[in-house]
Motif scaffolding. Structure first.
Motif, mmCIF file in Angstrom:
data_model
loop_
_atom_site.group_PDB
_atom_site.id
_atom_site.type_symbol
_atom_site.label_atom_id
_atom_site.label_comp_id
_atom_site.label_asym_id
_atom_site.label_seq_id
_atom_site.Cartn_x
_atom_site.Cartn_y
_atom_site.Cartn_z
ATOM 1 N N VAL A 113 0.844 -1.181 0.000
ATOM 2 C CA VAL A 113 0.000 0.000 0.000
ATOM 3 C C VAL A 113 0.879 1.230 0.000
ATOM 4 C CG1 VAL A 113 -1.662 1.295 1.365
ATOM 5 C CG2 VAL A 113 -1.811 -1.161 1.252
ATOM 6 N N THR A 114 0.515 2.225 -0.760
ATOM 7 C CA THR A 114 1.235 3.486 -0.706
ATOM 8 C C THR A 114 0.307 4.551 -0.158
ATOM 9 O OG1 THR A 114 0.578 3.983 -2.968
ATOM 10 C CG2 THR A 114 2.688 2.916 -2.667
ATOM 11 N N MET A 115 0.894 5.512 0.558
ATOM 12 C CA MET A 115 0.100 6.567 1.152
ATOM 13 C C MET A 115 0.621 7.920 0.677
ATOM 14 S SD MET A 115 -0.659 5.256 5.008
ATOM 15 C CE MET A 115 -1.456 3.684 5.285
ATOM 16 N N VAL A 116 -0.041 8.958 1.113
ATOM 17 C CA VAL A 116 0.295 10.287 0.654
ATOM 18 C C VAL A 116 1.600 10.762 1.271
ATOM 19 C CG1 VAL A 116 -0.524 12.671 0.602
ATOM 20 C CG2 VAL A 116 -2.127 10.793 0.331
ATOM 21 N N TYR B 248 -1.483 -6.058 -3.434
ATOM 22 C CA TYR B 248 -1.903 -4.890 -2.669
ATOM 23 C C TYR B 248 -2.071 -3.693 -3.594
ATOM 24 C CZ TYR B 248 -0.648 -7.730 1.325
ATOM 25 O OH TYR B 248 -0.575 -8.752 2.247
ATOM 26 N N ARG B 249 -2.949 -2.785 -3.213
ATOM 27 C CA ARG B 249 -3.220 -1.633 -4.074
ATOM 28 C C ARG B 249 -2.962 -0.331 -3.324
ATOM 29 N NH1 ARG B 249 -7.801 1.170 -3.124
ATOM 30 N NH2 ARG B 249 -9.408 0.286 -1.766
ATOM 31 N N ARG B 250 -2.833 0.720 -4.085
ATOM 32 C CA ARG B 250 -2.622 2.038 -3.517
ATOM 33 C C ARG B 250 -3.882 2.491 -2.771
ATOM 34 N NH1 ARG B 250 0.353 6.779 -4.373
ATOM 35 N NH2 ARG B 250 -0.830 8.681 -3.916
ATOM 36 N N VAL B 251 -3.668 3.134 -1.645
ATOM 37 C CA VAL B 251 -4.767 3.704 -0.870
ATOM 38 C C VAL B 251 -4.486 5.191 -0.689
ATOM 39 C CG1 VAL B 251 -6.015 3.694 1.314
ATOM 40 C CG2 VAL B 251 -5.193 1.541 0.337
ATOM 41 N N ASP B 252 -5.431 6.025 -1.085
ATOM 42 C CA ASP B 252 -5.273 7.471 -0.933
ATOM 43 C C ASP B 252 -5.848 7.910 0.409
ATOM 44 O OD1 ASP B 252 -4.042 7.990 -3.425
ATOM 45 O OD2 ASP B 252 -5.992 7.768 -4.417
ATOM 46 N N VAL B 253 -4.980 8.461 1.244
ATOM 47 C CA VAL B 253 -5.381 8.935 2.566
ATOM 48 C C VAL B 253 -5.155 10.437 2.616
ATOM 49 C CG1 VAL B 253 -4.985 8.728 5.051
ATOM 50 C CG2 VAL B 253 -4.724 6.724 3.572
ATOM 51 N N ALA B 254 -6.131 11.174 3.133
ATOM 52 C CA ALA B 254 -6.001 12.622 3.244
ATOM 53 C C ALA B 254 -4.751 12.968 4.054
ATOM 54 C CB ALA B 254 -7.241 13.219 3.911
ATOM 55 N N PRO B 255 -4.007 14.001 3.628
ATOM 56 C CA PRO B 255 -2.754 14.346 4.310
ATOM 57 C C PRO B 255 -2.888 14.488 5.821
ATOM 58 C CG PRO B 255 -2.947 15.597 2.284
ATOM 59 C CD PRO B 255 -4.258 14.868 2.457
ATOM 60 N N ASP B 256 -3.970 15.092 6.279
ATOM 61 C CA ASP B 256 -4.141 15.273 7.724
ATOM 62 C C ASP B 256 -4.364 13.953 8.453
ATOM 63 O OD1 ASP B 256 -3.834 17.971 7.402
ATOM 64 O OD2 ASP B 256 -5.997 18.430 7.473
ATOM 65 N N ASP B 257 -4.803 12.920 7.719
ATOM 66 C CA ASP B 257 -5.104 11.643 8.353
ATOM 67 C C ASP B 257 -3.938 10.655 8.320
ATOM 68 O OD1 ASP B 257 -7.757 12.302 9.045
ATOM 69 O OD2 ASP B 257 -8.437 11.854 7.007
ATOM 70 N N VAL B 258 -2.949 10.922 7.460
ATOM 71 C CA VAL B 258 -1.832 9.979 7.324
ATOM 72 C C VAL B 258 -1.147 9.690 8.655
ATOM 73 C CG1 VAL B 258 0.467 9.666 6.325
ATOM 74 C CG2 VAL B 258 -1.423 10.449 4.892
ATOM 75 N N PRO B 259 -0.865 10.692 9.496
ATOM 76 C CA PRO B 259 -0.158 10.379 10.747
ATOM 77 C C PRO B 259 -0.984 9.577 11.742
ATOM 78 C CG PRO B 259 0.009 12.713 10.188
ATOM 79 C CD PRO B 259 -1.067 12.143 9.339
ATOM 80 N N ARG B 260 -2.297 9.554 11.579
ATOM 81 C CA ARG B 260 -3.106 8.952 12.632
ATOM 82 C C ARG B 260 -3.805 7.653 12.251
ATOM 83 N NH1 ARG B 260 -7.880 13.542 13.238
ATOM 84 N NH2 ARG B 260 -8.543 13.630 11.057
ATOM 85 N N VAL B 261 -3.717 7.237 10.996
ATOM 86 C CA VAL B 261 -4.304 5.957 10.613
ATOM 87 C C VAL B 261 -3.284 5.127 9.847
ATOM 88 C CG1 VAL B 261 -6.668 6.830 10.540
ATOM 89 C CG2 VAL B 261 -5.284 6.823 8.450
ATOM 90 N N ARG B 262 -3.384 3.824 9.980
ATOM 91 C CA ARG B 262 -2.586 2.882 9.191
ATOM 92 C C ARG B 262 -3.564 2.079 8.335
ATOM 93 N NH1 ARG B 262 2.954 2.482 10.893
ATOM 94 N NH2 ARG B 262 3.320 4.507 11.867
ATOM 95 N N VAL B 263 -3.203 1.874 7.065
ATOM 96 C CA VAL B 263 -4.126 1.239 6.125
ATOM 97 C C VAL B 263 -3.392 0.212 5.279
ATOM 98 C CG1 VAL B 263 -5.837 1.629 4.319
ATOM 99 C CG2 VAL B 263 -5.395 3.422 5.990
#
Length: 449
Positions: free
Chosen positions: A28-31, A395-410
């Motif tokens: 998974v990749t994040m922002v 696994y696929r890319r998951v787009d997470v809002a920048p403000d949420d990246v530090p507080r959730v793992r996906v």
């Protein structure tokens, strides 16, 4: 004991047939955060070299106890085929060869039979060694010296014992050689005796392959110890906010990797916290250590990566967050291992006899109050994780809002998504363009798309 080899439905070959081997691994990749964005190289070798997510049986497991409790936990384990690991000697198994040529496999038979009857894929960790192989008296077992390595003069004897084990359990096809380099630290040189371990490993590897070329063997089962960043002694270039891996461990891995006779998989273990007990920079971001270690290993080998043991601890010694925090940390740790390229992991079940363990996989089978053997959240997480993200998952890319990246793992594929809230309060996270409500420390499964 039941006839070896008859329960093929729970073997690695049956397990492999049930699974679709797509690509060896994506991620998974994040922002944010480069550590989360790269895709490891695909693992090579037979698909059976990757087993998925399972458990290690320890001193007190599901082979002895109250009959009702045993029935409960065995029924639960039978719901889904999981890889199950058992040590050769210790952790529930007695001395397999008290004297040269005199064997006692009763305890190991019982554990392997448990794995067969619950439909698991059996794995044996070839540790530890009988006393007479390390200077002790034949016929006597001194359990205080369990972690002493065999002497070089007995490396061939230990390899012969490993071959005897492989012949006795022909349905066991996966073997880890030794455990955490126990007994292989050279106090005079103040480093690991990686030459000695590798010599032992190579003898065992060849002996197991001689029994059956399809036996799958791996090591070195090193503990990836880390130090806080302000500790420069034995610091290495494998580092991050979580600290720095002890360079002596990396030296040992490099030597084994360059001089091994062969390996069907690589096994390591470790904890998210540093050697001083600190989880840096906090208990959730400390799990990034698993990702960093995994990527370092995967850059040096193409065979599958196993975490033989993994430990994710809450910060401090208090009860803050209790079971919900423990559950969220375990999920975050498993996500971090996958992002590092791991395809197999074994949860070290800290089973106790009194029923007070909240991190155990099930309540003690010695309890007679009706709760014995009952599944606990840690086992539910392992089963779901193994079901949704087996080896070969694309696994696929998951787009997470920048403000949420530090507080959730996906972590997600096209069918399932695992989301972990790392905060002790509710959050509304924007994931793939939708709002996801999460309670404090919640571990939530969603549809993947």
């Amino acid at each position: 004991m039941s006839d070896p080899g008859r329960k093929e439905a729970g073997s690695a070959s049956a397990r492999a047939r049930r699974r679709t081997w797509l690509v060896a691994l994506g991620v998974v990749t994040m922002v944010l955060a480069p550590v989360l964005s790269c895709t490891p190289a695909p693992a090579t070798g037979p698909p059976e070299s990757s087993l998925g997510w399972g458990l290690t049986h320890t001193q007190y497991s599901a082979d002895v106890g109250d009959p009702t409790a045993l029935k409960t936990v065995r029924k639960s384990l039978s719901v889904q085929s999981l890889p199950q690991n058992q040590h050769l000697m210790g952790w529930g198994a007695t001395n397999p060869e008290p004297s040269p040529g005199r064997y006692d496999f009763a305890a190991l038979d019982r554990r392997i039979d448990l794995i067969r009857k619950t439909g698991g894929t059996p794995v044996i960790t070839l540790c530890c060694a009988p006393d007479w192989m390390k200077g002790g008296t034949p016929g006597h077992t001194d359990w205080s010296r369990l972690e002493t390595a065999p002497s070089p003069a007995h490396y061939d004897d230990f390899a012969a014992l490993a071959a005897t084990v492989a012949e006795r359990y022909p349905d066991v096809r996966h073997f880890m050689v030794w455990n955490e380099f126990k007994g292989f630290f050279d106090e005079r040189k103040n480093r690991w005796n990686y030459e000695g371990y590798t010599a032992l490993y190579n003898r065992v590897y060849r002996a197991l392959k001689k029994v059956d070329k399809d036996n799958l063997v791996g090591g070195p089962y090193l503990t990836m110890d880390s130090h806080p960043s302000n500790v420069t002694t034995y610091a290495s270039n494998l580092k991050g906010p979580w600290g720095s891996i002890d360079r002596r461990v990396l030296d040992a891995f490099q030597y084994w990797n360059q001089h091994k006779a062969g390996a069907d998989f690589v096994a390591v273990d470790g904890a998210s916290h540093a050697r001083n007990g600190e989880a840096l920079p906090d208990e959730f971001r400390a799990t990034d250590k698993f990702t960093a270690v995994g990527r370092w290993v995967r850059q040096r080998t193409s065979v599958p990566l196993w975490w033989a043991e993994y430990y994710v601890e809450r910060a401090g010694n208090g009860d803050r967050g209790s079971e919900a925090l423990d559950h969220a940390l375990q999920a975050a740790g498993m996500i971090a291992m996958v992002k590092g390229g791991a395809t197999t992991g074994f949860y070290w079940n800290p089973q106790d006899r009194g029923g007070r363990c909240t991190r155990c996989l099930w309540r003690s089978t010695e309890l007679t109050d009706g709760s014995g053997g009952r599944t606990l959240p840690a086992l539910d997480l392992i089963r779901r994780f193994d079901k949704e993200f087996p080896p070969g998952t694309a696994y696929r890319r998951v787009d997470v809002a920048p403000d949420d990246v530090p507080r959730v793992r996906v972590l997600a594929d096209d069918k399932a998504m695992l989301v972990v809230n790392t905060l002790d309060r509710p959050v509304k996270a924007e994931i793939d363009g939708r709002t996801v409500d999460l309670d404090g420390y919640q571990v939530r499964w969603l549809k993947g798309d």
